[in-house]
Design an enzyme around this catalytic site. Structure first.
Site: not given
Length: 175
Positions: A4, A36, A48
């Site tokens: 990510t 997230k 995060g």
């Protein structure tokens, strides 16, 4: 880490953290709208994660417990989490990283139990982190955009480059 992109930006007393929503398993996009990024400690701390979703959620839970134990002191909670991360057999196997921030601090908690404090008011983790971090630094140094706009634009730029990052952005801020 092919997971990510999370980026944190601080500017003019405002802190923003943004993350994309893509969850990738091997070479398949499994989900586009994952969250997230979150606030903690009654909205005073942002966090995060990048990496395994289950591992990231575990780290959030452990970090929030550490924040409670140390009355919301970000640095102390991070040190205690890192200490536990290195000493706990279960935590040592977690495949995730975190960014945590308050008004004064941005910290990266690595998968090795390290605590890193960036030299600039920007930090990124995950597969698109180099792109998002570079974009955020350029925007901070060359525009008057606020922290939240910079963080969002940085993720959008990373999503144009990194195949593990999308433009379904979750953004949280503190002032």
């Amino acid at each position: 880490m092919k997971a990510t992109t999370i980026v944190c930006v601080r500017k003019n007393g405002k802190v923003a953290i943004a993350g994309d929503g893509q969850v990738t398993l091997q070479n398949t996009i499994m989900k586009n709208t994952a969250h997230k990024v979150r606030t903690m400690s009654d909205g005073k701390i942002l966090g995060g994660f990048a990496g395994s979703a289950a591992d990231g959620i575990t780290l959030f839970e452990r970090f929030e417990a550490s924040l409670e134990a140390f009355s919301g002191n970000l640095r102390r909670a991070a040190v205690e989490l890192a200490r536990g991360w290195r000493g706990d057999k279960v935590l040592r196997k977690l495949n995730a990283m975190m960014i945590v921030a308050d008004k004064e601090n941005i910290l990266i908690l690595s998968g090795n139990g390290d605590i890193l404090e960036p030299d600039y008011d920007v930090a990124g983790i995950g597969s698109g982190a180099p792109y998002a971090t570079a974009a955020a630094r350029a925007l901070l140094e060359n525009t008057d955009l606020p922290a939240d706009v910079v963080a969002k634009k940085a993720i959008e730029i990373a999503a144009d480059i990194c195949i593990y990052t999308n433009k379904n952005i979750v953004l949280e801020t503190i002032e």
